[in-house]
Design a protein around this motif. Structure first.
Motif, short mmCIF file in Angstrom:
data_model
loop_
_atom_site.label_atom_id
_atom_site.label_comp_id
_atom_site.label_asym_id
_atom_site.label_seq_id
_atom_site.Cartn_x
_atom_site.Cartn_y
_atom_site.Cartn_z
N LYS A 41 0.81 -1.22 0.00
CA LYS A 41 0.00 0.00 0.00
C LYS A 41 0.85 1.28 0.00
N THR A 42 1.89 1.32 0.80
CA THR A 42 2.65 2.56 0.92
C THR A 42 3.74 2.72 -0.14
N LEU A 43 4.24 1.58 -0.62
CA LEU A 43 5.37 1.66 -1.54
C LEU A 43 5.01 1.38 -3.00
N MET A 44 3.74 1.06 -3.26
CA MET A 44 3.34 0.59 -4.58
C MET A 44 3.72 1.56 -5.70
N THR A 45 3.35 2.79 -5.60
CA THR A 45 3.60 3.74 -6.68
C THR A 45 5.09 3.96 -6.90
N LYS A 46 5.82 4.18 -5.82
CA LYS A 46 7.25 4.45 -5.91
C LYS A 46 8.00 3.29 -6.54
N HIS A 47 7.80 2.09 -6.04
CA HIS A 47 8.53 0.93 -6.53
C HIS A 47 8.09 0.52 -7.93
N PHE A 48 6.83 0.72 -8.23
CA PHE A 48 6.37 0.39 -9.56
C PHE A 48 7.13 1.22 -10.60
N GLN A 49 7.29 2.50 -10.33
CA GLN A 49 8.03 3.36 -11.25
C GLN A 49 9.50 2.93 -11.35
N LYS A 54 13.78 0.10 -14.42
CA LYS A 54 14.74 -1.01 -14.50
C LYS A 54 14.41 -1.92 -15.68
N MET A 55 13.13 -2.21 -15.86
CA MET A 55 12.72 -3.07 -16.97
C MET A 55 13.07 -2.40 -18.30
N ASP A 56 12.86 -1.09 -18.38
CA ASP A 56 13.24 -0.36 -19.59
C ASP A 56 14.75 -0.47 -19.84
N GLU A 57 15.53 -0.45 -18.77
CA GLU A 57 16.98 -0.62 -18.91
C GLU A 57 17.34 -2.02 -19.41
#
Length: 131
Positions: A41-49, A54-57
């Motif tokens: 709940k608290t980290l979802m947005t931050k870590h998703f980005q 990283k996936m783009d890299e």
């Protein structure tokens, strides 16, 4: 042909180092996935980005791996052709007393033709897939 194999070898080594570097990054991604599960709940947005970045890299890794696989197959083909040529040359060495000059000359021409065919294949592969 040995220079082409050396170029392939150097590129393969370079690509292998790149793959090892990407493996470390992938392990980091795995750890980040676990972290998201623990505190969604608290980290979802931050870590998703962060994961998206990283996936783009990592996306460039896909063609590198495909090229690595292609290069590995080509090296295997080269090794097999070298084994075949070595066998033929060994046979020629064993039979050298059994042929006169004209027969030996014809065999040399045949081997030169095979070598040229191999080089043409290499050139075509190089032009079509940039080895």
């Amino acid at each position: 042909m040995s220079q082409s194999i050396e170029v392939l070898n150097l590129r393969t080594q370079r690509d292998f180092q790149y793959v090892l570097k990407m493996e470390t990054q992938m392990k980091g991604l795995k750890a980040k996935f676990r972290q998201i599960e623990d505190d969604r709940k608290t980290l979802m947005t931050k870590h998703f980005q962060e994961l998206k970045e990283k996936m783009d890299e990592l996306l460039p890794l896909i063609p590198v791996l495909e090229q690595y696989k292609t290069d590995a197959k080509l090296i295997t083909q080269f090794k097999e052709e070298i084994r075949n040529l070595s066998t033929v040359l060994t046979g020629i060495q064993e039979e050298i007393g059994a042929y006169d000059y004209e027969e030996l000359h014809q065999r040399v021409l045949s081997l030169e033709t095979r070598l040229r065919d191999c080089m043409k294949k290499l050139k075509r592969k190089k032009m079509s897939g940039s080895i």
